[in-house]
Scaffold this motif. Structure first.
Motif, PDB file in Angstrom:
ATOM      1  N   VAL A   7       0.846  -1.197   0.000  1.00  0.00           N
ATOM      2  CA  VAL A   7       0.000   0.000   0.000  1.00  0.00           C
ATOM      3  C   VAL A   7       0.876   1.239   0.000  1.00  0.00           C
ATOM      4  O   VAL A   7       1.798   1.362   0.815  1.00  0.00           O
ATOM      5  N   LEU A   8       0.579   2.134  -0.940  1.00  0.00           N
ATOM      6  CA  LEU A   8       1.342   3.377  -1.080  1.00  0.00           C
ATOM      7  C   LEU A   8       0.553   4.483  -0.391  1.00  0.00           C
ATOM      8  O   LEU A   8      -0.588   4.761  -0.768  1.00  0.00           O
ATOM      9  N   ASN A   9       1.113   5.099   0.675  1.00  0.00           N
ATOM     10  CA  ASN A   9       0.372   6.203   1.300  1.00  0.00           C
ATOM     11  C   ASN A   9       0.986   7.541   0.867  1.00  0.00           C
ATOM     12  O   ASN A   9       1.954   7.593   0.115  1.00  0.00           O
ATOM     13  N   TRP A  10       0.345   8.647   1.335  1.00  0.00           N
ATOM     14  CA  TRP A  10       0.797   9.969   0.882  1.00  0.00           C
ATOM     15  C   TRP A  10       2.247  10.236   1.250  1.00  0.00           C
ATOM     16  O   TRP A  10       2.963  10.874   0.485  1.00  0.00           O
ATOM     17  N   ASN A  11       2.683   9.760   2.441  1.00  0.00           N
ATOM     18  CA  ASN A  11       4.086   9.966   2.837  1.00  0.00           C
ATOM     19  C   ASN A  11       5.037   9.293   1.858  1.00  0.00           C
ATOM     20  O   ASN A  11       6.076   9.847   1.494  1.00  0.00           O
ATOM     21  N   ASP A  12       4.656   8.058   1.433  1.00  0.00           N
ATOM     22  CA  ASP A  12       5.504   7.341   0.454  1.00  0.00           C
ATOM     23  C   ASP A  12       5.643   8.168  -0.824  1.00  0.00           C
ATOM     24  O   ASP A  12       6.707   8.233  -1.443  1.00  0.00           O
ATOM     25  N   LEU A  13       4.503   8.752  -1.209  1.00  0.00           N
ATOM     26  CA  LEU A  13       4.502   9.528  -2.454  1.00  0.00           C
ATOM     27  C   LEU A  13       5.422  10.742  -2.341  1.00  0.00           C
ATOM     28  O   LEU A  13       6.122  11.102  -3.293  1.00  0.00           O
ATOM     29  N   ILE A  14       5.426  11.359  -1.142  1.00  0.00           N
ATOM     30  CA  ILE A  14       6.306  12.515  -0.938  1.00  0.00           C
ATOM     31  C   ILE A  14       7.765  12.076  -1.056  1.00  0.00           C
ATOM     32  O   ILE A  14       8.591  12.764  -1.667  1.00  0.00           O
ATOM     33  N   VAL A  15       8.046  10.872  -0.549  1.00  0.00           N
ATOM     34  CA  VAL A  15       9.422  10.360  -0.675  1.00  0.00           C
ATOM     35  C   VAL A  15       9.781  10.184  -2.147  1.00  0.00           C
ATOM     36  O   VAL A  15      10.912  10.458  -2.576  1.00  0.00           O
TER      37      VAL A  15
END
Lengths: 266, 245
Positions: A7-15
């Motif tokens: 699961v990709l969350n918003w924090n992952d996306l920021i990374v």
């Protein structure tokens, strides 16, 4: 052990923005002058896809055949418009040709998949109809756009040959048959090549996506096989329907080649 | 009626891309004639020739073929009115494939036997070349003869020539035109040729139509035309490429 979900969350996306930062660093170092374009592209892809996610979520909540048919109809209209815009040459009634070709392919191929292969219940379930319909229409659009461009090129190249055949008594269809054949061959070869090398050279996007989403690779592979067959049939069918309409536009009712349509446009 | 013209052009005008190509053309062609249409480049002679087999239609006026409107049966018209282009089209494959090109839609041609194909080649003085010879390997003159043989298999009554010798040297031009003239006599063809070369055409044509800027400025036997005045007006003097020997 196979994970159920990555699961990709918003924090992952920021990374993942680190990729863009690294690209910006390279662009600056090499003075490529693309900084602003990249920033706009980064922002647009983020906003557009996020919005699309919400729109799709709403679409997937709609469970009505009329909604689904209207949506597919609009997708085909947009694809036909896009195909007409991509056309470098003037082809009379090309929008209609695209529309009929995409509609015909979508009805036959999407219908077969939903009703007889996936046995989707109800058949208008957006979870199946939207992504598969989108793939059929998108693939049909790409293939027919290429074929139409190639066909006009073939007509230009074979103008004298076509007129010689007409002068010997050929119908317009027979006079352009070799040009149609060459155009369809050129459009289908990439599809055939993809079928030859799939799994050996590259893992297709749909399959990769399904595996990342936790689907058993064997099931993901079955989907991919069905999609490859579907792509090829869509390309073949849409091209044949489109060219059957388009070739007629290059002739008058008196079986004369409309040579003015073959002149290069400035 | 035996004296009815084969073709009749009635007030024919033609425009393309906003340009006037032909203006109020009136003439008739009778069976068995060898008609030369002469004119400088851009005079409208190729457009006029293409109207004889309806590859182009007039913007105004009417053309009759055997007293019927020329467009009443276009496929039949085109089988009856063969054309030889300036640059002959040779299809890939061998000579047999080329001769049988019309066999894709015409069963009579599809069923033509090899000895009949050889006869067609003999008619164009190519009897020594095998049917299996690659057509693309033929010389320019041979390709023109092959195109002629392919047209003759349709058994046309009329042969149109669109500057068929302009890419050939004077000797080859003469031999192609000698052949066409011989075929006209033996097969009782009507020949209509467009050219800018009045010296070559005067050897063969019994009648000449001179075009200048889309209008007929002379029509009659070569001898009857005031050669210098008409030809000069049409911009034809100085275009000669064939010697008069």
């Amino acid at each position: 052990m196979r994970p159920d979900f990555y699961v990709l969350n918003w924090n992952d996306l920021i990374v993942s923005l680190a990729f863009i930062a690294f690209s910006l660093f390279l662009i600056k170092k090499w003075k490529l002058g693309l900084e602003q374009t990249l920033l706009v592209g980064t922002l647009r892809s983020f906003v557009q896809l996020t919005l699309m996610g919400y729109v799709l979520t709403w679409f997937f909540d709609q469970q009505h055949w009329a909604f689904m048919l209207s949506l597919l109809f609009i997708m085909i209209l947009i694809a036909s418009y896009e195909g007409t815009r991509r056309q470098k040459n003037e082809i009379p009634h090309f929008f209609s040709a695209m529309f009929v070709a995409l509609l015909g392919s979508a009805i036959l191929i999407l219908g077969t998949i939903l009703l007889f292969i996936l046995d989707v219940e109800p058949w208008y379930s957006p979870y199946a109809a939207i992504p598969i319909g989108g793939m059929i229409i998108g693939n049909g659009l790409n293939s027919t756009s290429l074929t139409a461009n190639r066909f006009v090129g073939e007509l230009r190249h074979r103008e004298k040959e076509i007129e010689t055949l007409l002068a010997l008594g050929a119908t317009p269809k027979l006079a352009v048959y070799d040009a149609m054949k060459a155009s369809i061959h050129a459009a289908l070869i990439p599809n055939i090549n993809a079928m030859m090398t799939v799994g050996l050279v590259q893992l297709p996007g749909v399959m990769t996506g399904q595996i990342l989403a936790g689907i058993d690779p064997i099931i993901a592979v079955r989907y991919q096989i069905m999609i490859m067959y579907m792509w090829f049939t869509t390309a073949t069918m849409a091209n044949i329907i489109m060219l059957t309409i388009v070739y007629r536009q290059f002739f008058t009712k008196k079986m004369q080649l409309r040579r003015e349509l073959l002149r290069e446009q400035a | 009626m035996p004296n009815d013209p084969l073709f009749q052009f009635i007030d024919v005008s033609y425009e393309a891309g906003g340009n006037k190509i032909l203006s109020r053309i009136n003439f008739a062609v009778h069976k068995g004639e060898f008609l030369a249409v002469l004119g400088a480049s851009g005079a409208g002679k190729s457009s006029l020739l293409r109207m004889f087999n309806s590859l182009t239609s007039p913007s105004q006026g009417q053309i009759n073929f055997r007293t019927q409107n020329i467009d009443s049966d276009i496929q039949c018209l085109r089988k009856n009115v063969g054309i030889l282009f300036q640059n002959p089209v040779v299809f890939s494959g061998n000579i047999r494939d080329n001769l049988l090109a019309a066999g894709r839609w015409d069963n009579n041609i599809a069923q033509t036997l090899d000895h009949e194909l050889t006869h067609a080649l003999e008619q164009v003085e190519m009897g020594n070349i095998e049917l299996t010879h690659n057509a693309k390997d033929l010389s320019g003159g041979e390709q023109q003869r092959l195109a002629l043989a392919r047209t003759l298999l349709n058994h046309p009554q009329v042969l149109l020539l669109d500057e068929p010798t302009s890419n050939l040297d004077p000797k080859l031009s003469r031999s192609i035109m000698d052949l066409v003239d011989k075929l006209r006599k033996t097969l009782k063809l009507t020949v209509i040729a467009v050219s800018h070369d009045h010296l070559l055409m005067r050897r063969y044509a019994g009648r000449v139509i001179v075009l200048s800027r889309g209008e007929i400025v002379g029509d009659g036997p070569f001898k009857a035309l005031d050669r210098s005045a008409v030809f000069e007006k049409a911009g034809l003097l100085g275009n000669e490429v064939n010697d008069e020997t």
